[in-house]
Design an enzyme around this catalytic site. Sequence first.
Site, PDB file in Angstrom:
ATOM      1  N   HIS A 102       0.840  -1.206   0.000  1.00  0.00           N
ATOM      2  CA  HIS A 102       0.000   0.000   0.000  1.00  0.00           C
ATOM      3  C   HIS A 102       0.867   1.243   0.000  1.00  0.00           C
ATOM      4  CE1 HIS A 102       0.682  -1.457   4.074  1.00  0.00           C
ATOM      5  NE2 HIS A 102       0.809  -0.177   4.420  1.00  0.00           N
ATOM      6  N   HIS A 104       0.818   5.226   1.228  1.00  0.00           N
ATOM      7  CA  HIS A 104       0.152   6.200   2.091  1.00  0.00           C
ATOM      8  C   HIS A 104       0.158   7.563   1.400  1.00  0.00           C
ATOM      9  CE1 HIS A 104       0.563   3.773   5.915  1.00  0.00           C
ATOM     10  NE2 HIS A 104       1.547   3.238   5.235  1.00  0.00           N
TER      11      HIS A 104
HETATM   12  P1  AMP Z   1       1.947   0.062   7.189  1.00  0.00           P
HETATM   13  O1  AMP Z   1       2.422   0.170   8.591  1.00  0.00           O
HETATM   14  O2  AMP Z   1       2.693   0.870   6.182  1.00  0.00           O
HETATM   15  O3  AMP Z   1       1.828  -1.391   6.825  1.00  0.00           O
HETATM   16  O4  AMP Z   1       0.513   0.709   7.178  1.00  0.00           O
HETATM   17  C1  AMP Z   1      -0.651   0.042   7.500  1.00  0.00           C
HETATM   18  C2  AMP Z   1      -1.673   1.094   7.673  1.00  0.00           C
HETATM   19  O5  AMP Z   1      -2.939   0.488   7.617  1.00  0.00           O
HETATM   20  C3  AMP Z   1      -1.597   1.847   9.002  1.00  0.00           C
HETATM   21  O6  AMP Z   1      -1.467   3.228   8.750  1.00  0.00           O
HETATM   22  C4  AMP Z   1      -2.904   1.501   9.686  1.00  0.00           C
HETATM   23  O7  AMP Z   1      -3.418   2.596  10.403  1.00  0.00           O
HETATM   24  C5  AMP Z   1      -3.795   1.121   8.530  1.00  0.00           C
HETATM   25  N1  AMP Z   1      -4.868   0.180   8.786  1.00  0.00           N
HETATM   26  C6  AMP Z   1      -4.812  -0.971   9.503  1.00  0.00           C
HETATM   27  N2  AMP Z   1      -6.000  -1.612   9.450  1.00  0.00           N
HETATM   28  C7  AMP Z   1      -6.818  -0.855   8.677  1.00  0.00           C
HETATM   29  C8  AMP Z   1      -8.171  -0.982   8.243  1.00  0.00           C
HETATM   30  N3  AMP Z   1      -8.939  -2.000   8.602  1.00  0.00           N
HETATM   31  N4  AMP Z   1      -8.684  -0.005   7.443  1.00  0.00           N
HETATM   32  C9  AMP Z   1      -7.930   1.058   7.089  1.00  0.00           C
HETATM   33  N5  AMP Z   1      -6.648   1.233   7.466  1.00  0.00           N
HETATM   34  C10 AMP Z   1      -6.093   0.285   8.238  1.00  0.00           C
END
Ligand code: AMP
Length: 139
Positions: A102, A104
């Site tokens: 993903h 951001h």
């Molecule tokens: P990363 O640490 O780069 O893997 O980012 C994962 C991101 O996903 C974090 O910013 C979390 O806040 C976000 N996240 C986790 N679960 C969910 C969810 N169910 N819906 C939307 N965002 C999520």
Amino acid sequence: MAYDNNNIFAKILRGEAPSFKVYEDDKTYAFMDVMPQADGHVLVIPKFPAEDLFDLDPEYAAAVALTVQKLAPAVKRAFKAPGIMIAQLNGAEAGQTVFHLHSHIIPRFSGLEMKLHARQLADFEMLKKHAAAIIAEIK
Ligand code: AMP
């Protein structure tokens, strides 16, 4: 590590978990981060089972980049953000916590620190409003 089909973003893509959708096309899906580091924090994911950038099909890598390029200006307009941070973490050691690739998109303002990463659940009504504000700015 093998791709886990039951990670939360895979579930969101299959419609098995909820999300605040901002945008979708044939190769990508974008939604509000539920633990935002700033108001307007959006995630863009490929509709492809890749843990990180290194196992992502190049066509989907390009599609994610194009969706980020389309949505970041909409986030910038919706939140009147002078700066936009684009981040993409690869591996737990880099801070990755969800193992479906993903990107951001995070609005940035001078003098305003980002909140801690993946810590505090946001108010869902607010996320709904933020998604609508971004959708209204997509061109
Ligand atoms: P990363 O640490 O780069 O893997 O980012 C994962 C991101 O996903 C974090 O910013 C979390 O806040 C976000 N996240 C986790 N679960 C969910 C969810 N169910 N819906 C939307 N965002 C999520």
